[in-house]
Design a protein around this motif. Structure first.
Motif: not given
Length: 361
Positions: A230-235, A266-269
């Protein structure tokens, strides 16, 4: 004068409404003289309407607002609404706990003609708060101590203090010890929620960067997110968002939101963390791409021990139902608010709003 249904005019309607209000209603002019005084105000203060009207408000209400926070003073902003839990001294000298809401009486040009004070009796609420204090005390002493003692003795057994254990005995005791630790954690979290809601945990407010807090949390949670790819995206805004808050408590609240998002994603989200300064407040959002929550469950997601029907991803441990309750308690202790909603595209969005300059007096 406009005539309403059943032949009642506006003035007559006001004369019916004000006495019938279930809360105390006091109208005061700019000199501090009482103009109107309804039945509930009579009950709270012990003064009749005839006794109160025409008197100075500080002679009748005798609340903490009569001193430095007097809303009749020149410093009172006409657009401001004061809300405060305080007390008044009634005619017989009894201290009555009340919630006071004050707003200005102005015309369309902004000219002030006085104020309205709404008085809510807090005596029943104070009784409930006393019961809560008893409950806090019970958790702190009557429940924590025996659980800790039981855990201590089981640990001694596991360490062979009462003789060598066979494999089955050791497995059973390890299971019991693990469950006692879980119970001890539940008691600790519930106690903390009760203390936060009761204002028993003073916040250590200091200026801190919300972005730096988030970056530190993401660094610590990367491993857990990485296990599910899972990628954690910071805005965040270009400039640092400096707020006055208890950085440790705020860190815990944001960590709980991110933990929750990762658990149901879910995985890869992706999980998104967004920061949006709004006037004198700041909004933080956490979005996931999980299954969302049944709409009828949404009003209860921040309730202690609430568990919706949403299934966690394979390999994830079901939660205690306390994580989001802790978030709510921490944010409200900062004078903020929390919300949750399903995203139209799928997934959940949790967000909270806190004042930049601290919300706890």
């Amino acid at each position: 004068m406009k005539i309403l249904k059943d032949g009642i005019g506006h003035e007559e309607l006001c004369n019916l409404i004000i006495p019938s209000l279930p809360i105390g209603f006091v109208a005061i002019d700019t000199s501090g003289t009482i103009l109107e005084f309804n039945r509930e105000a009579e009950k709270l203060t012990g003064y009749t309407r005839n006794e109160a009207v025409g008197k100075r408000c500080n002679e009748v209400l005798k609340s903490s607002l009569c001193d430095a926070k007097c809303p009749i003073s020149e410093e009172f902003e006409q657009t401001k609404i004061i809300k405060e839990d305080t007390f008044l001294i009634n005619k017989s000298g009894t201290r009555i706990p009340v919630s006071i809401t004050v707003t200005s009486i102005t015309d369309p040009t902004g000219k002030q003609y006085g104020i309205i004070e709404l008085l809510r009796d807090r005596r029943e609420q104070e009784k409930l708060e006393q019961h809560r204090d008893i409950l806090i005390s019970m958790f702190a002493h009557d429940l924590k101590a025996p659980v800790a003692i039981a855990g201590g003795f089981i640990l001694r057994l596991l360490n062979g203090k009462a003789g060598e254990l066979n494999a089955k005995q050791k497995t059973y005791l390890e299971t019991v010890y693990r469950e006692i630790q879980r119970l001890e954690n539940y008691i600790h979290v519930i106690l903390e929620i009760l203390r936060l809601e009761a204002g028993k945990v003073p916040l250590s407010l200091e200026e801190c960067s919300l972005e730096e807090i988030i970056e530190e949390i993401i660094d610590g949670i990367k491993v857990k997110a990485g296990e599910k790819k899972i990628k954690i995206m910071m805005q965040v805004p270009d400039e640092l968002t400096i707020i006055k808050a208890d950085s440790k408590q705020l860190q815990r609240a944001i960590t709980n939101l991110l933990d929750n998002a990762i658990k149901f994603s879910p995985k890869s989200s992706e999980v998104y963390v967004k920061v949006k300064p709004v006037d004198d407040s700041v909004i933080l959002e956490v979005e996931d791409r999980g299954p969302g929550i049944d709409e009828k469950d949404l009003p209860h997601v921040f309730d202690p021990f609430f568990k919706g029907k949403t299934k966690v991803e394979e390999g994830e441990e079901p939660g205690s139902g306390l994580g989001l309750a802790v978030v709510k308690s921490i944010i409200e202790a900062h004078g903020g608010e929390v919300w949750a909603q399903n995203r139209p595209e799928g997934g959940m969005k949790f967000w909270f709003k806190v004042p930049k300059h601290g919300g706890q007096e």
